[in-house]
Write a protein that holds these residues in place. Structure first.
Motif, mmCIF file in Angstrom:
data_model
loop_
_atom_site.group_PDB
_atom_site.id
_atom_site.type_symbol
_atom_site.label_atom_id
_atom_site.label_comp_id
_atom_site.label_asym_id
_atom_site.label_seq_id
_atom_site.Cartn_x
_atom_site.Cartn_y
_atom_site.Cartn_z
ATOM 1 N N ARG A 1 -8.257 1.674 -4.812
ATOM 2 C CA ARG A 1 -8.071 2.715 -4.038
ATOM 3 C C ARG A 1 -8.381 2.443 -2.425
ATOM 4 O O ARG A 1 -9.053 1.679 -2.184
ATOM 5 N N ASP B 1 5.797 4.095 0.068
ATOM 6 C CA ASP B 1 5.156 4.215 1.500
ATOM 7 C C ASP B 1 6.079 4.688 2.516
ATOM 8 O O ASP B 1 5.756 4.418 3.759
ATOM 9 N N GLU C 1 0.743 -1.185 0.201
ATOM 10 C CA GLU C 1 0.073 -0.115 0.060
ATOM 11 C C GLU C 1 0.992 1.259 -0.033
ATOM 12 O O GLU C 1 1.934 1.253 0.979
ATOM 13 N N GLY C 2 0.415 1.976 -0.844
ATOM 14 C CA GLY C 2 1.303 3.359 -1.027
ATOM 15 C C GLY C 2 0.513 4.453 -1.538
ATOM 16 O O GLY C 2 -0.549 4.212 -2.233
ATOM 17 N N ASP C 3 1.352 5.694 -1.525
ATOM 18 C CA ASP C 3 0.827 6.602 -2.285
ATOM 19 C C ASP C 3 1.567 6.617 -3.904
ATOM 20 O O ASP C 3 2.618 6.340 -4.291
ATOM 21 N N THR D 1 10.349 2.454 -2.740
ATOM 22 C CA THR D 1 9.549 2.796 -4.010
ATOM 23 C C THR D 1 9.360 1.311 -4.788
ATOM 24 O O THR D 1 10.312 0.682 -4.785
ATOM 25 N N LEU E 1 4.921 3.825 -6.818
ATOM 26 C CA LEU E 1 4.344 3.601 -5.537
ATOM 27 C C LEU E 1 5.312 3.565 -4.636
ATOM 28 O O LEU E 1 6.193 3.104 -4.347
ATOM 29 N N GLN F 1 -1.436 11.432 -9.387
ATOM 30 C CA GLN F 1 -0.410 11.445 -8.528
ATOM 31 C C GLN F 1 -1.040 11.928 -7.021
ATOM 32 O O GLN F 1 -2.074 12.562 -7.047
ATOM 33 N N GLY F 2 -0.635 11.240 -5.819
ATOM 34 C CA GLY F 2 -1.131 11.408 -4.583
ATOM 35 C C GLY F 2 -2.202 10.467 -4.228
ATOM 36 O O GLY F 2 -2.836 10.449 -3.132
ATOM 37 N N ASP F 3 -2.833 9.572 -5.288
ATOM 38 C CA ASP F 3 -3.726 8.575 -4.932
ATOM 39 C C ASP F 3 -3.277 7.469 -4.139
ATOM 40 O O ASP F 3 -2.066 7.250 -4.196
ATOM 41 N N ARG F 4 -4.088 6.815 -3.134
ATOM 42 C CA ARG F 4 -3.425 5.990 -2.082
ATOM 43 C C ARG F 4 -4.135 4.573 -2.807
ATOM 44 O O ARG F 4 -5.251 4.509 -2.996
ATOM 45 N N ALA G 1 3.304 8.392 -6.718
ATOM 46 C CA ALA G 1 4.253 9.245 -6.959
ATOM 47 C C ALA G 1 4.554 9.672 -8.357
ATOM 48 O O ALA G 1 4.767 10.996 -8.710
#
Length: 686
Positions: A134, A86, A63-65, A90, A84, A108-111, A67
């Protein structure tokens, strides 16, 4: 029976006529069927793995954001790249097949929460085409292990999970009826189904993989019981009509036994007594005779045939190949000619006027003994008064084929059935695949038979083996050289019969070499085999067509190329072609390097043992029931939960439960068979 059984699939969301048709291919026609379509395995998506801790080859959730979202390459090589992060590292998500809408939806910024297999990329860990969604809540973990269902094209894993979710909701309101006696501290049917569709995160995953979790054992017990009941029903149907009472009033079988140039073994005599007792009753005999290679099953069959003929009835002997049927014809002709018994031959190669004459002799009753292949049970073959059916190598035929032949009696009765196999069936499989038959075992070889010495030799020493073959042939012995293919193949590292024949004929100057394989015409094949038996050839290069039916006492050496490609039972059958005389015999397993650990372990079994039953048990343990029984029997063995031999410890209890259900709860029997066999029980209706 509760409403879950009859609840339509189309009552579920997402199931229209097309989806219902696809599910029907799996034997799923209602919601209960859907509940019994169980996962093959599970994925653990309950824990999130930090990106910095990813290991190559692991199946994990990360799970991550987001980039970065970009498209790499051009034309057909384009791929969508998502980076991605976290906080621990990466990872790259790579999609080779993507749409513009998918690209635009990722910002960008979606988790994201992703599941996939990690592979080591050029710079960082990668996932190719991971599943993703998401993620709103960081603690949004899966509540159970993720099931992976048996599936083919047309139904995705996501669809299976949505369908099973709905089926489990129905289960909560309308639990299926318990059709087994309830036992203490045991899973109930509903709780076992719920557990196996959605195992909790703390479930013993190793036990699930091994098939030994209590929930699996509960369902395996029920499935095996349903199968046992189905086989018992088939046996009962086979006995609905009476069979003729057959007694050897003319003492033909006793004359036959006294005229033999050898004494039957105690095991042969014991099995003959069992058969004689069966034939003397109105209940149709359903007996399987197992005996290792060379144990003398054919003599036992001949004695049974004489009892039927002495009683005024016809006998049909069916073998899977013309080669084996021809050997039976020669044996029976030699034994029966002094007794003045009329014999007829019927196989696919019998055409025109000869076929018409054969059919007329069978229909009039003039032919007392009819020997042939599957041609015997085809349309147009009518018997005047068939009393006994003898089927050799039963595993090569389907159950319905021997039943079809036993129906051709020429009257209102049903013929007795004697089934023979030289492929020893492990007790586990006998209790399941042949539960409709009584079983006799000829567990003794004739005196003077010596065990065949077996050695494993690397193909790099091929020249040494060829020299050994030359020595054996020049000493007056005969040799088999068995190949596993007919023609050379670029994809398989195996010497073909044709190239081995050319090589050996050139290398062995002055030695008569012949070749036989399955694509030769029956007449050519028979001519070569007869010439080899008569000693006109010293070396026979062959494919596995010689597995059954050839008896050449002078053959004392067999070379099997690429034995790692064959099953243990088949290797044992082949090896049984030598050692049929009194001279010491040997089998060389000429393997191709490198030989894997599992293949080496299998071949060591052949080196260490000549016991066909032990070898069959090992074959079952290593390759499963479908391979051991042969393709025509596997329809009986396609279990949903039960596994053999892992669940063989349940079989004794299965027999007790089946007996109790028939006696105390006969109303449950059909429901249980329908639940587990569905349309597959049709074979029992023959």
């Amino acid at each position: 029976m509760s409403g879950i059984v009859t609840q339509s699939l189309e009552s579920l969301r997402g199931v229209g006529p097309k989806m219902a048709e696809r599910l029907q291919r799996y034997g799923i026609s209602n919601v209960e069927d859907l509940l019994f379509h169980l996962p093959l395995r599970y994925q653990d998506r309950t824990q999130v793995t930090p990106i910095g801790a990813l290991q190559d080859g692991a199946e994990v959730v990360i799970e991550g954001d987001v980039a970065l979202v970009s498209v790499s390459g051009g034309g057909r090589r384009r791929s969508l790249i998502v980076k991605l992060q976290d906080g621990t590292g990466t990872a790259t998500l790579r999609f080779f097949h993507f749409s513009q809408a998918q690209k635009n939806a990722l910002q960008q910024g979606d988790r994201l929460r992703c599941f996939g297999t990690v592979r080591r990329g050029a710079q960082q860990a990668e996932m190719i085409h991971p599943e993703y969604r998401r993620s709103i809540h960081i603690s949004d973990n899966e509540e159970s292990l993720t099931p992976i269902y048996p599936s083919t094209e047309g139904v995705s894993q996501g669809q299976w999970r949505k369908l099973s979710d709905q089926a489990l909701s129905v289960l909560a309101k309308h639990p299926p009826e318990e059709l087994l006696p309830v036992r203490e501290n045991d899973y109930g049917l509903s709780s076992a189904l719920r557990f196996l569709h959605r195992p909790p995160p703390e479930a013993d995953q190793q036990a699930l993989r091994d098939g030994r979790h209590p929930a699996q054992l509960r369902l395996a017990l029920e499935e095996l019981t349903a199968h046992q009941l189905s086989m018992r029903e088939m046996r009962a149907r086979s006995r609905e009509r009476a069979a003729p009472v057959l007694r050897d009033s003319k003492a033909l079988s006793q004359h036959f036994l006294k005229a033999l140039p050898f004494e039957p073994t105690a095991a042969q005599l014991r099995v003959m007594e069992e058969i004689t007792a069966d034939l003397a009753t109105e209940k149709p005999m359903l007996r399987l005779v197992q005996g290792d290679v060379g144990s003398g099953k054919t003599v036992v069959a001949a004695a049974a045939a004489l009892i039927a003929i002495a009683s005024g009835y016809q006998v049909a002997v069916m073998a899977p190949t013309e080669l084996l049927a021809e050997q039976h014809r020669r044996n029976f002709a030699g034994w029966f000619s002094p007794l003045n018994i009329s014999q007829m031959w019927l196989a696919g190669s019998v055409k025109g006027q000869k076929r018409e004459q054969a059919l007329a002799a069978i229909e009039s009753g003039e032919a007392s003994l009819v020997i042939g292949t599957h041609a015997l049970f085809q349309d147009g073959v009518e018997f005047a008064h068939l009393g006994l059916v003898i089927v050799d190598e039963q595993h090569r035929f389907g159950v319905h084929q021997r039943l079809a032949l036993s129906e051709k009696t020429g009257g209102a009765w049903r013929a007795h059935q004697l089934i023979m196999t030289a492929t020893p069936i492990p007790r586990t499989l006998s209790m399941v695949a042949y539960a409709d038959l009584d079983c006799s075992i000829i567990d003794e070889l004739p005196p003077g038979r010596q065990p065949v010495g077996t050695v494993l030799i690397d193909n790099q020493r091929r020249q040494e083996i060829i020299e050994r073959v030359a020595i054996a042939c020049r000493e007056g012995r005969q040799v088999y050289w068995v190949c596993t293919l007919i023609e050379d193949s670029d994809t398989l590292q195996a010497q073909a019969a044709e190239s081995s024949f050319a090589e050996l004929a050139e290398a062995l100057d002055g030695i008569a070499v012949a070749m036989v394989h399955g694509r030769m015409k029956a007449k050519e094949k028979d001519a070569v085999m007869s010439a080899f038996k008569a000693g006109h050839y010293q070396l026979l290069v062959a494919t596995t067509v010689i597995e059954v039916g050839v008896d050449v006492p002078n053959a004392t050496l067999m070379i099997i190329e690429n034995p790692e490609r064959l099953g243990l039972a088949q290797l044992h059958q082949l090896r049984g072609r030598v050692g049929r005389g009194s001279a010491a015999s040997h089998c060389v397993l000429l393997y191709q390097s490198p030989l894997g650990q599992q293949s080496r372990a299998r071949l060591q079994v052949m080196r260490e043992s000549n016991d066909g039953f032990y070898i069959a048990e090992e074959d079952l343990r290593q390759r499963g029931p479908g391979e051991v029984l042969g393709t025509r029997q596997t329809g009986l063995m396609e279990f949903r939960v039960a596994r053999l031999p892992e669940h063989e410890h349940l079989l004794e209890e299965v027999q007790e439960i089946a007996e109790a259900l028939q006696q105390e709860h006969p109303q449950w029997v059909q429901a249980l068979i329908r639940r587990w066999a569905g349309d597959r029980q049709a074979f029992a209706n023959v």
